[in-house]
Design a protein around this motif. Structure first.
Motif, short mmCIF file in Angstrom:
data_model
loop_
_atom_site.label_atom_id
_atom_site.label_comp_id
_atom_site.label_asym_id
_atom_site.label_seq_id
_atom_site.Cartn_x
_atom_site.Cartn_y
_atom_site.Cartn_z
N ARG A 277 0.84 -1.20 0.00
CA ARG A 277 0.00 0.00 0.00
C ARG A 277 0.87 1.24 0.00
O ARG A 277 0.60 2.22 -0.66
N TRP A 278 1.91 1.19 0.81
CA TRP A 278 2.81 2.33 0.92
C TRP A 278 3.40 2.67 -0.46
O TRP A 278 3.37 3.81 -0.91
N ILE A 279 3.90 1.64 -1.07
CA ILE A 279 4.54 1.86 -2.37
C ILE A 279 3.53 2.41 -3.37
O ILE A 279 3.80 3.34 -4.13
N ALA A 280 2.34 1.82 -3.33
CA ALA A 280 1.34 2.18 -4.34
C ALA A 280 0.81 3.59 -4.15
O ALA A 280 0.59 4.31 -5.13
N PHE A 281 0.61 4.00 -2.91
CA PHE A 281 -0.16 5.23 -2.71
C PHE A 281 0.63 6.40 -2.14
O PHE A 281 0.15 7.52 -2.18
N ARG A 282 1.79 6.16 -1.58
CA ARG A 282 2.48 7.25 -0.89
C ARG A 282 3.72 7.71 -1.64
O ARG A 282 4.60 8.31 -1.07
N ASN A 283 3.80 7.38 -2.86
CA ASN A 283 5.00 7.66 -3.61
C ASN A 283 4.62 7.94 -5.05
O ASN A 283 3.59 7.47 -5.52
N ARG A 284 5.51 8.68 -5.73
CA ARG A 284 5.25 8.92 -7.14
C ARG A 284 6.42 8.34 -7.94
O ARG A 284 7.57 8.44 -7.50
N SER A 285 6.14 7.78 -9.10
CA SER A 285 7.24 7.23 -9.90
C SER A 285 8.08 8.37 -10.46
O SER A 285 7.54 9.37 -10.93
N ILE A 286 9.39 8.19 -10.41
CA ILE A 286 10.25 9.24 -10.99
C ILE A 286 11.11 8.68 -12.12
O ILE A 286 12.09 9.29 -12.52
N GLY A 287 10.71 7.55 -12.65
CA GLY A 287 11.43 6.98 -13.79
C GLY A 287 10.72 5.70 -14.21
O GLY A 287 9.69 5.34 -13.63
N THR A 288 11.27 5.05 -15.21
CA THR A 288 10.65 3.83 -15.71
C THR A 288 11.72 2.77 -15.97
O THR A 288 12.81 3.10 -16.46
N VAL A 289 11.39 1.55 -15.62
CA VAL A 289 12.24 0.42 -16.01
C VAL A 289 11.45 -0.39 -17.03
O VAL A 289 10.29 -0.74 -16.79
N VAL A 290 12.07 -0.62 -18.19
CA VAL A 290 11.40 -1.37 -19.26
C VAL A 290 11.87 -2.82 -19.18
O VAL A 290 13.07 -3.08 -18.99
N VAL A 291 10.90 -3.76 -19.28
CA VAL A 291 11.28 -5.17 -19.14
C VAL A 291 10.81 -5.97 -20.36
O VAL A 291 9.88 -5.57 -21.06
N ASP A 292 11.46 -7.11 -20.55
CA ASP A 292 11.07 -7.94 -21.70
C ASP A 292 9.85 -8.80 -21.34
O ASP A 292 9.42 -8.85 -20.18
N ALA A 293 9.33 -9.50 -22.34
CA ALA A 293 8.07 -10.24 -22.15
C ALA A 293 8.22 -11.34 -21.10
O ALA A 293 7.32 -11.59 -20.29
N GLY A 294 9.38 -11.99 -21.07
CA GLY A 294 9.61 -13.08 -20.11
C GLY A 294 9.56 -12.55 -18.69
O GLY A 294 8.97 -13.16 -17.79
#
Ligand code: GLU
Length: 408
Positions: A277-294
């Motif tokens: 919950r903490w991660i989901a609601f109390r923080n804002r993303s400041i970047g992106t990690v792109v991952v492959d399909a696997g």
């Protein structure tokens, strides 16, 4: 009423102690000192008990008070000082005495101790939080007993955590402990404002817990009110707290074996839910990690951690501990999480095997780019519409990334 009776163990209560492995043990200064003098026999017995716990497979982090208590008398002060600068001076004289005595206690068992002096900033600043975490986990892994105290010699009222009960509760989050034990000079929290019998279990957040808290008087640093509020904070991370008498050797071992000793504060929520919950609601993303399909498949279907081999790209510049979006190569953001490495490090690690981290970077904190406990799927976020309120002191920062093992 939610006081849990002596004869009615319940789910989430004492029964959960069977799963505990990592414990923060907080020792109050009144347990190990008397009138300005440390008590070597009590400290030696405590070291013995920690050694016994380790033989039973527990990992122990200690938070030990007593720097001021061990330092004022040698400075000619008649009683523990209240002026900040006098407390700082007393603590700087007392702290090394304190740790030296513990070091001697453990040396008989061929065990090293480590001293860590922390301030509020070490918890509130995410980088320092993770750095403290990495140091502590490394020490545990190496069989050292970490002994933590507030950095009383240098902290002033502004940057102080203030009391070691609170500090110990924060440390449970730093090291992902499963239990906080507060050793003091009382048997536990007693009913009827202290006159009645010890209450074996109290559910945090229950009506009775609010009632009890309302009745407790503030008795300064380390009073029962501070302990109950520390238990509430630990419960926020899903960690139960047991308050018991530290002057009687062997109690921690007995309570872990199931004896209903002291007062256990039982958290209401499951820890993972709280963290996520903490991660989901109390923080804002400041970047992106792109991952492959696997990697996407492993994360979504198996609840796996994100390893470097699954990372195909990094967007933005962010430090270790930042919250990032996780998206697949089609552009869909399907999760968010807290990174264990900075964006610069992840760029260098992308596509590599976890076992190559040390070779590539020259160091290795953990094997995961994002541990599964620090990762929330967007579909889980949509199910959550009632984030729990946070204690103020925890509001500024996120919980840590885990470092236990690799992806399942
Ligand atoms: N850090 C203080 C000391 O070691 C004690 C604070 C407390 O007892 O909560 O003297």
């Amino acid at each position: 009423m939610n006081v849990i009776s002596n004869h009615a163990p319940q789910a989430g209560g004492r029964g959960t102690l069977a799963n505990v492995r990592r414990i923060v043990v907080k020792v109050g200064s009144a347990v190990i000192s008397d009138k300005g003098h440390l008590l070597p026999d009590v400290i030696a017995e405590m070291a013995q008990e920690v050694v016994d716990l380790r033989h039973r497979g527990y990992e122990i982090v200690m938070v030990v008070s007593g720097a001021v208590a061990a330092g004022y008398e040698p400075l000619g002060m008649p009683r523990p000082p209240s002026a900040v600068v006098e407390r700082q001076a007393a603590a700087s004289v007392g702290q090394h005495r304190l740790v030296t005595m513990f070091a001697e206690g453990f040396a008989k068992h061929h065990i090293h101790v480590a001293q860590l002096l922390m301030s509020a900033d070490d918890i509130e600043n995410r980088r320092r939080f993770l750095s403290a975490r990495h140091t502590l986990l490394e020490l545990l892994w190496r069989g050292v007993v970490p002994i933590i105290n507030e950095n009383d010699a240098l902290s002033d009222d502004e940057d102080k955590v203030g009391d070691n009960d609170h500090l110990a509760a924060l440390v449970t989050n730093v090291v992902s402990a499963e239990l906080l034990v507060i050793l003091s000079t009382v048997e536990g929290l007693c009913a009827d404002g202290g006159a009645g019998p010890v209450i074996p279990e109290v559910e945090v957040g229950s009506e009775i817990e609010h009632h009890i808290r309302g009745k407790l008087s503030s008795t300064g640093v380390g009073g029962m009110k501070a302990k109950v509020s520390a238990a509430r904070l630990a419960a926020f991370w899903g960690v139960p707290t047991i308050i018991t008498d530290g002057r009687r050797p062997g109690l921690v071992i007995r309570l872990l074996a199931g004896d209903r000793i002291g007062t256990m504060f039982v958290p209401r929520m499951h820890r993972i839910t709280q963290r996520k919950r903490w991660i989901a609601f109390r923080n804002r993303s400041i970047g992106t990690v792109v991952v492959d399909a696997g990697a996407r498949r492993a994360v979504v279907r198996k609840g796996a951690s994100l390893l470097p081999s699954g990372v195909s790209g990094v967007e933005g510049k962010f430090p270790m501990g930042a919250r990032v979006d996780i998206r697949d190569e089609t552009g869909e953001v399907f999760a968010v999480g807290l990174v264990s490495y900075s964006s610069d490090d992840i760029v260098r690690l992308r596509g590599r095997k976890a076992c190559e981290i040390k070779n590539v970077l020259g160091y290795e904190y953990v094997q995961e780019i994002i541990h599964r406990d620090d990762l929330v799927l967007t579909r889980q976020m949509q199910l959550e519409d009632d984030p729990v309120p946070l204690p103020v002191s925890a509001e500024a920062e996120a919980p840590p990334s885990e470092s236990k093992g690799a992806s399942p």
